[in-house]
Scaffold this active site. Structure first.
Site, PDB file in Angstrom:
ATOM      1  N   CYS A  28       0.814  -1.228   0.000  1.00 21.88           N
ATOM      2  CA  CYS A  28       0.000   0.000   0.000  1.00 21.88           C
ATOM      3  C   CYS A  28       0.845   1.275   0.000  1.00 21.88           C
ATOM      4  O   CYS A  28       0.354   2.336  -0.366  1.00 21.88           O
ATOM      5  CB  CYS A  28      -0.947   0.005   1.192  1.00 21.88           C
ATOM      6  SG  CYS A  28      -2.043  -1.411   1.195  1.00 21.88           S
ATOM      7  N   ASN A  54     -10.088  -0.020   0.293  1.00 22.66           N
ATOM      8  CA  ASN A  54      -8.628   0.033   0.265  1.00 22.66           C
ATOM      9  C   ASN A  54      -8.135  -0.487  -1.092  1.00 22.66           C
ATOM     10  O   ASN A  54      -8.210  -1.682  -1.372  1.00 22.66           O
ATOM     11  CB  ASN A  54      -8.082  -0.829   1.413  1.00 22.66           C
ATOM     12  CG  ASN A  54      -6.568  -0.815   1.497  1.00 22.66           C
ATOM     13  OD1 ASN A  54      -5.884  -0.359   0.588  1.00 22.66           O
ATOM     14  ND2 ASN A  54      -6.045  -1.338   2.594  1.00 22.66           N
ATOM     15  N   HIS A 107      -3.215   7.222   3.116  1.00 28.76           N
ATOM     16  CA  HIS A 107      -3.661   5.973   2.503  1.00 28.76           C
ATOM     17  C   HIS A 107      -5.084   5.680   2.977  1.00 28.76           C
ATOM     18  O   HIS A 107      -5.398   5.791   4.162  1.00 28.76           O
ATOM     19  CB  HIS A 107      -2.706   4.848   2.916  1.00 28.76           C
ATOM     20  CG  HIS A 107      -3.172   3.491   2.524  1.00 28.76           C
ATOM     21  ND1 HIS A 107      -3.665   3.209   1.274  1.00 28.76           N
ATOM     22  CD2 HIS A 107      -3.226   2.322   3.220  1.00 28.76           C
ATOM     23  CE1 HIS A 107      -4.014   1.930   1.209  1.00 28.76           C
ATOM     24  NE2 HIS A 107      -3.750   1.370   2.392  1.00 28.76           N
TER      25      HIS A 107
END
Ligand code: COA
Length: 329
Positions: free
Chosen positions: A116, A286, A256
């Protein structure tokens, strides 16, 4: 301080057409509720790749938009740095498939794996290439088909992720605008808290792997949550120190997009009020290394980022890896 050396001159995003809401999990037999997912994560829906949409096709859509906005043709791209945890094929890199689709014939193209945090890692690599004169124009992409690696029988993980891509074109900075600071870290001793045990070279695919579903993402949710909060806070401090700024100087924080509670904790630590925080986790879930890139593109498109603004980006993911950056637009 030598910076800024490189700046983002165009961004784009590529999302699959199909949208899956929290209510749609009931249709595939997952015992969950919109209330549970919303309370714990802030996610309401995610985009899911279907009908041949792939990591490469989403990357190409994002890249074309970024190149168009930057006024850069395929022939001008010197390098393509593509971050993904979901390559379309294990060999060769997804970046070369993207290169072929774009017709970026002069480019060196390669993938990086930093989960990520990968988009910020990739932008930092691009900055380095521009600094050394290895490249003048670099295309950076974060593209993920998370739906292909999550276990659709595991309600604790399958509700969290979505598919998508974001892209940015980088060039040499002008007029003191661009990347003011960058920070990257990893801790491989914690790799087993968020990982895919099988399907790689160490434990290749076989019948046992398919039976025990060990090729899918496994996550210790609570542990990951704690580390994410701690590491994103630390990364914010590092990037702010590097740019000689404080949270008060930040016009927009782009964290994020994994979980609204992690986002709120990060903003609080960085002393950035929530009205200066970009949030789209409710719409996308996500999307791993695409998440910061998609948010950045939206914020530029809808005017949340304007000329002269200081933007702090920060991410955390499997590895663990974490990274941050301050950019002036
Ligand atoms: N719907 C309903 N119940 C669920 C569920 C779902 N989708 N997923 C798990 N549960 C249940 C569990 O089975 C458990 O039930 P039990 O108490 O009867 O055993 C209960 O909810 C609590 O599970 P737990 O995992 O402790 O919940 P949590 O409060 O830690 O929330 C996460 C789970 C995943 C939302 C949270 O840990 C988290 O956000 N972690 C970070 C994940 C992340 O962002 N990862 C990516 C980082 S890049």
């Amino acid at each position: 301080m030598k910076r800024p050396i490189a700046s983002i001159v165009g961004t784009g995003r590529g999302l699959p057409e199909a949208v899956m809401t929290n209510f749609d999990f009931a249709k595939i037999g997952i015992e969950t509720t919109d209330e549970w997912i919303t309370e714990r994560t802030g996610i309401k829906q995610r985009h899911i790749a279907r009908n041949g949409e792939s990591t490469t096709s989403m990357a190409a859509a994002a890249a074309r938009q970024a190149m168009q906005r930057a006024g850069v043709s395929a022939g001008e791209i010197d390098a393509i740095v593509l971050s993904t945890a979901t390559p379309d094929r294990l060999l060769p890199a997804t970046a070369v498939d993207l290169q072929a689709q774009l017709g970026a014939t002069r480019a060196a193209a390669f993938d990086i794996g930093a989960a990520c945090a990968g988009f910020i890692f990739a932008v930092t690599i691009a900055e380095g290439m521009i600094a050394t004169g290895t490249a003048e124009t670099v295309l950076v992409v974060g593209s993920e088909k998370m739906s292909s690696i999550i276990d659709w029988q595991d309600r604790a993980t399958c509700v969290l992720f979505g598919d998508g891509a974001g892209a940015a074109v980088l060039r040499r900075a002008k007029h003191q605008r661009g990347i003011l600071s960058a920070y990257m870290r990893s801790d491989g001793t914690l790799a087993n808290l968020l990982y895919r045990p099988s399907g790689g070279a160490c434990q290749p695919f076989c019948e046992d792997v398919l039976t025990d579903r060990s090729h899918f993402v496994k996550m210790a949710g609570r542990e990951v949550f704690k580390h994410a909060v701690r590491s994103m806070a630390d990364a914010c401090d590092r990037a702010l120190d590097g740019a000689k700024l404080t949270g008060k100087d930040i016009d927009l924080l782009i964290p994020h997009q994994a979980n609204l509670r992690i986002i709120e904790a990060t903003a609080k630590h960085a002393s950035v009020s929530m009205d200066k925080v970009y949030v789209n986790v409710d719409r996308y879930g996500n999307t791993s290394s695409a998440s910061v890139a998609i948010a950045l593109d939206e914020a530029l498109e809808n005017g949340r980022i304007r000329e002269g603004m200081n933007v702090l980006v920060v991410a955390f993911g499997a590895g663990f890896t974490w990274a941050s950056m301050v950019l002036r637009f």
